[in-house]
Design a protein around this motif. Structure first.
Motif, PDB file in Angstrom:
ATOM      1  N   ASN A 175      66.661  59.588  26.215  1.00  0.00           N
ATOM      2  CA  ASN A 175      66.550  59.671  24.768  1.00  0.00           C
ATOM      3  C   ASN A 175      67.956  59.751  24.158  1.00  0.00           C
ATOM      4  N   LYS A 176      68.017  59.958  22.857  1.00  0.00           N
ATOM      5  CA  LYS A 176      69.310  60.035  22.168  1.00  0.00           C
ATOM      6  C   LYS A 176      70.156  61.176  22.704  1.00  0.00           C
ATOM      7  N   ALA A 177      69.541  62.332  22.917  1.00  0.00           N
ATOM      8  CA  ALA A 177      70.298  63.489  23.389  1.00  0.00           C
ATOM      9  C   ALA A 177      70.894  63.234  24.762  1.00  0.00           C
ATOM     10  N   ASP A 178      70.151  62.562  25.625  1.00  0.00           N
ATOM     11  CA  ASP A 178      70.650  62.244  26.961  1.00  0.00           C
ATOM     12  C   ASP A 178      71.851  61.303  26.873  1.00  0.00           C
ATOM     13  N   CYS A 179      71.780  60.326  25.994  1.00  0.00           N
ATOM     14  CA  CYS A 179      72.903  59.409  25.785  1.00  0.00           C
ATOM     15  C   CYS A 179      74.115  60.164  25.229  1.00  0.00           C
ATOM     16  N   PHE A 180      73.872  61.064  24.290  1.00  0.00           N
ATOM     17  CA  PHE A 180      74.968  61.855  23.715  1.00  0.00           C
ATOM     18  C   PHE A 180      75.626  62.711  24.793  1.00  0.00           C
ATOM     19  N   ARG A 181      74.803  63.352  25.616  1.00  0.00           N
ATOM     20  CA  ARG A 181      75.323  64.225  26.675  1.00  0.00           C
ATOM     21  C   ARG A 181      76.222  63.422  27.624  1.00  0.00           C
ATOM     22  N   ALA A 182      75.771  62.222  27.988  1.00  0.00           N
ATOM     23  CA  ALA A 182      76.569  61.384  28.886  1.00  0.00           C
ATOM     24  C   ALA A 182      77.861  60.922  28.217  1.00  0.00           C
ATOM     25  N   THR A 183      77.770  60.559  26.931  1.00  0.00           N
ATOM     26  CA  THR A 183      78.958  60.090  26.203  1.00  0.00           C
ATOM     27  C   THR A 183      80.009  61.181  26.127  1.00  0.00           C
ATOM     28  N   ILE A 184      79.585  62.372  25.742  1.00  0.00           N
ATOM     29  CA  ILE A 184      80.545  63.455  25.551  1.00  0.00           C
ATOM     30  C   ILE A 184      81.157  63.873  26.890  1.00  0.00           C
ATOM     31  N   ALA A 185      80.391  63.791  27.965  1.00  0.00           N
ATOM     32  CA  ALA A 185      80.932  64.131  29.280  1.00  0.00           C
ATOM     33  C   ALA A 185      82.041  63.162  29.674  1.00  0.00           C
ATOM     34  N   VAL A 186      81.836  61.878  29.409  1.00  0.00           N
ATOM     35  CA  VAL A 186      82.855  60.876  29.754  1.00  0.00           C
ATOM     36  C   VAL A 186      84.089  61.040  28.878  1.00  0.00           C
ATOM     37  N   VAL A 187      83.892  61.279  27.578  1.00  0.00           N
ATOM     38  CA  VAL A 187      85.026  61.469  26.668  1.00  0.00           C
ATOM     39  C   VAL A 187      85.854  62.683  27.097  1.00  0.00           C
ATOM     40  N   LEU A 188      85.177  63.788  27.377  1.00  0.00           N
ATOM     41  CA  LEU A 188      85.893  65.005  27.771  1.00  0.00           C
ATOM     42  C   LEU A 188      86.609  64.835  29.100  1.00  0.00           C
ATOM     43  N   SER A 189      85.975  64.142  30.033  1.00  0.00           N
ATOM     44  CA  SER A 189      86.601  63.907  31.332  1.00  0.00           C
ATOM     45  C   SER A 189      87.891  63.109  31.168  1.00  0.00           C
ATOM     46  N   GLY A 190      87.836  62.074  30.329  1.00  0.00           N
ATOM     47  CA  GLY A 190      89.030  61.273  30.081  1.00  0.00           C
ATOM     48  C   GLY A 190      90.111  62.067  29.385  1.00  0.00           C
ATOM     49  N   GLY A 191      89.705  62.906  28.428  1.00  0.00           N
ATOM     50  CA  GLY A 191      90.679  63.722  27.711  1.00  0.00           C
ATOM     51  C   GLY A 191      91.366  64.726  28.618  1.00  0.00           C
ATOM     52  N   LEU A 192      90.583  65.410  29.458  1.00  0.00           N
ATOM     53  CA  LEU A 192      91.165  66.382  30.379  1.00  0.00           C
ATOM     54  C   LEU A 192      92.095  65.703  31.377  1.00  0.00           C
ATOM     55  N   ALA A 193      91.730  64.490  31.812  1.00  0.00           N
ATOM     56  CA  ALA A 193      92.591  63.760  32.748  1.00  0.00           C
ATOM     57  C   ALA A 193      93.917  63.401  32.098  1.00  0.00           C
ATOM     58  N   ALA A 194      93.860  62.981  30.825  1.00  0.00           N
ATOM     59  CA  ALA A 194      95.093  62.621  30.124  1.00  0.00           C
ATOM     60  C   ALA A 194      95.990  63.836  29.927  1.00  0.00           C
ATOM     61  N   ILE A 195      95.381  64.976  29.587  1.00  0.00           N
ATOM     62  CA  ILE A 195      96.171  66.200  29.408  1.00  0.00           C
ATOM     63  C   ILE A 195      96.770  66.640  30.745  1.00  0.00           C
ATOM     64  N   SER A 196      95.985  66.568  31.803  1.00  0.00           N
ATOM     65  CA  SER A 196      96.486  66.956  33.129  1.00  0.00           C
ATOM     66  C   SER A 196      97.640  66.073  33.557  1.00  0.00           C
TER      67      SER A 196
END
Length: 431
Positions: free
Chosen positions: A70-91
């Motif tokens: 559903n929409k929430a599942d898509c949102f959860r996956a999107t935010i996980a990928v965005v955060l993972s990329g952000g943390l990798a860039a900061i690291s």
């Protein structure tokens, strides 16, 4: 057009259902991630529908439901990928061949630069995630915990900060969060890289308190069920308090008008004679709770010997009021984030007024206005975390920490600790 980590997305940029040629599953997922970022930037999470995601991505409805529930599942996956990329860039910016202070400084600059370069994705994580409930906040809270560990490790390696308390480090992160949140919500993300120097100076103004922060007296005993007399005879206030109770018990997104009417022991028809719906009830509850908080706190500030003791008196009264009003405490400091930016802004009006009163005085030294904004965010972070971890009744225990957070960047650790360990009415022995 909205810029996303997967390219720009705009109305009509891709054909609709069934119009795209077959694509690998990972590319279809990425198109939906980009569509989620773009739609939330333009419409907000609540107003975004699966149809919006299909229109912006060009992915078919059948394919969407093959990939997500559903929409929430898509949102959860999107935010996980965005955060993972952000943390990798900061690291990646946290270079091991540099002194710890320079590593942390580069990480902050990278974080602010990333948010400015991808404001829609940053807004998804720091603004819209609250509206999505657990689908968004779980991933964000996990990322914040990782950043907290990251920040504490850096602080522990800096001379003079080896014993920085974890709750103080977390408060500093809360100050950063508020600076980011407001600029993303107001469309001012381009300002963020230019704030790095001032935010770094604010964070570095903190050092471990020279003494343990503590209450001078025992935590006050809170009697359950006590409400102001007018709440028993004013139907609007009774409904407001029933709403706050329902939100404390079920969470804002799950609270219904039927829940509120049941707690208030009235019919839904009677409730609608006073309020048009849940949104108006929320605004009224935040307004009423804020007005009562102000009425309880401002006299304490004005009775104090003067600045900076008024800061300790103000936070003591704030924590006592919220401890005595647990439903209002949950509404203002925890559940308000799920209600969205407008509710948070309404909540913040009271907080800004009270903090302004605390930090005003004839002998108050000048300080950077950005410090005020960061201190306000740090205070909200302390209150939120304490309620979540230990409940509203424990809030008086953090009044010294809130005082120290507010005064250390202005007065320095020693004097801030002395005031924090007082009671706002008199100075500690030797003061």
């Amino acid at each position: 057009m909205v810029v996303t980590p997967w390219g720009s997305v705009g109305e009509g940029s891709e054909p609709g259902d069934g119009g795209t040629p077959p694509l690998p599953a990972n590319m279809r997922r990425e198109r939906l991630f980009a569509a989620m970022v773009a739609s939330c930037a333009e419409r907000g999470y609540e107003e975004t529908s699966v149809a919006d995601l299909l229109r912006l991505s060009g992915v078919s409805r059948a394919t969407f439901y093959e990939l997500f529930d559903n929409k929430a599942d898509c949102f959860r996956a999107t935010i996980a990928v965005v955060l993972s990329g952000g943390l990798a860039a900061i690291s990646a910016s946290y270079r091991a061949d540099l002194p710890w202070e320079q590593r942390a400084r580069l990480a902050l600059e990278s974080f602010l630069g990333l948010a400015a370069a991808q404001p829609a994705a940053a807004r998804l994580c720091l603004v819209e995630s609250f509206a999505a409930g657990s689908a968004g906040t779980e991933a964000v809270e996990s990322a914040v915990r990782k950043l907290g560990v990251f920040g504490r490790q850096a602080l522990e390696q800096m001379p003079g900060r080896e014993t920085m308390p974890a709750d103080l480090s977390q408060a500093i992160i809360g100050g950063f969060h508020t600076i980011l949140y407001r600029r993303l919500d107001e469309g001012r993300a381009e300002e963020l890289p230019g704030l790095a120097d001032r935010l770094w100076e604010w964070a570095m103004a903190y050092a471990p308190p020279p003494e343990r922060l503590r209450l001078r007296s025992r935590r006050p005993k809170i009697e359950d069920g006590n409400v102001p007399p007018f709440a028993a005879i004013d139907p609007g206030e009774r409904i407001i308090r029933a709403f706050a109770t329902a939100v404390m018990e079920k969470g804002y997104p799950s609270t219904t008008i039927a829940d509120v009417a049941g707690i208030a022991a009235i019919s839904q028809r009677t409730l609608y004679e006073h309020f048009s719906g849940k949104a108006e009830l929320l605004a009224a509850a935040l307004d009423s709770a804020g007005a009562q908080l102000t009425a309880a706190v401002l006299p304490s500030i004005r009775r104090s010997p003067g600045w900076p003791d008024s800061v300790r008196a103000g936070f003591g009264a704030t924590c006592s009021f919220l401890a005595a009003e647990p439903a209002f405490a949950y509404l203002r400091e925890v559940e308000v984030y799920a209600a969205g930016p407008e509710a948070i802004a309404l909540r913040n009006r009271t907080g800004t007024q009270v903090l302004t009163e605390m930090l005003s005085g004839e002998d108050q030294p000048d300080f950077d206005p950005l410090y005020f904004e960061a201190i306000e965010g740090a205070a909200y972070s302390v209150l939120h975390d304490q309620i979540r971890a230990h409940g509203p009744a424990s809030l008086p225990e953090v009044a010294p920490l809130l005082t120290y957070v507010s005064l250390a960047p202005i007065l320095g650790p020693a004097q801030a600790c002395e005031v924090a360990n007082g009671d706002g009415r008199r100075r500690p022995a030797g003061g």
